[in-house]
Design an enzyme around this catalytic site. Sequence first.
Site, mmCIF file in Angstrom:
data_model
loop_
_atom_site.group_PDB
_atom_site.id
_atom_site.type_symbol
_atom_site.label_atom_id
_atom_site.label_comp_id
_atom_site.label_asym_id
_atom_site.label_seq_id
_atom_site.Cartn_x
_atom_site.Cartn_y
_atom_site.Cartn_z
ATOM 1 C CE1 TYR A 121 4.257 -41.278 8.338
ATOM 2 C CE2 TYR A 121 4.184 -39.578 9.686
ATOM 3 C CZ TYR A 121 3.602 -40.117 8.803
ATOM 4 O OH TYR A 121 2.492 -39.883 8.247
ATOM 5 C CB SER A 125 3.278 -36.196 7.298
ATOM 6 O OG SER A 125 3.079 -35.840 8.439
#
Length: 264
Positions: free
Chosen positions: A154, A141
């Site tokens: 995350y 990401s």
Amino acid sequence: MDFTDKTIWITGASSGIGRAVALELSQFNTRLILSGRNAEELNKVAEKCNKNGCSIRVVTFDLQDEKSITAAADKVLGSERQIDCLYQFGGISQRSFVTDTPLHVDRKIFEVNFFGTVALTKAVLPFMIKNGGGHLAATSSIVGKFGFPYRSAYSASKHALHGFFESLRAENASNNIRVSMIIPGRIKTNISVNALDKNGNKHGKMDEGQEKGMSAEASAKAICRKLEKEKKEILVGGKDLLMIYIRRFFPFLYYHLSSKVKPL
Ligand SMILES: NC(=O)c1ccc[n+]([C@@H]2O[C@H](COP(=O)([O-])OP(=O)(O)OC[C@H]3O[C@@H](n4cnc5c(N)ncnc54)[C@H](OP(=O)(O)O)[C@@H]3O)[C@@H](O)[C@H]2O)c1
């Protein structure tokens, strides 16, 4: 690389980016293995891919459960001649402050995003090497490139994937193992709906930023073009990708901007 006649294993294929990539790749004459937990959704994706004339197999497992990953890998590797490509999209996001989040929620995010991805990679890699090589892709990401509020575990789990796969790439260059890291910005999927809150429950909301993101279909086209070229880093998204360059070249600006992000 030419996708024609390749066997491609895709995780996270039941939804969002992984689903869109499966549909995109089904237009080539490929054999696809589609994975996730949700058999019903995977079968719907399989039916659509099948209409494009592609051969499909659905294999379910839970990235949080190592035994289910190794059982799935045993089943697949016991009956396939080769896995040419393993493209992993399975993952879960987060919407919670560090101060509110108990460690078991951090661990769950790591189990799914990092250890689950690593476990499947370790199960498949020796098979690929034995058969002359292959192409691995893992999905990070933009927050795998810098920290971001309300995404602590995350972001950390995605940073960890970079360290793991860069090391793997360096160790296995002579084994003809190629590695691509997919680095999406905001893509309009259910990622924020499925993200974990501070209690480890579903956040349950489509974030405003997510809603305005690039479509999963457009992202899949861009990703597949770059997977075909076996690019080492595949950045995909809109203006949000700029933050990677701001973090690298103007860190003071990144520190300022990231401290101004409002909680959702
Ligand atoms: N959308 C974005 O803006 C964005 C941005 C950066 C990175 N990413 C990354 O892109 C990847 C795909 O996300 P998405 O946006 O497509 O979100 P999504 O629509 O929520 O899809 C997530 C996929 O991961 C699978 N998954 C989640 N938990 C799992 C588990 N425990 N075991 C097995 N599979 C599991 C889901 O399948 P089941 O529910 O069937 O298990 C689903 O297919 C993720 O790695 C995410 O971190 C997305």
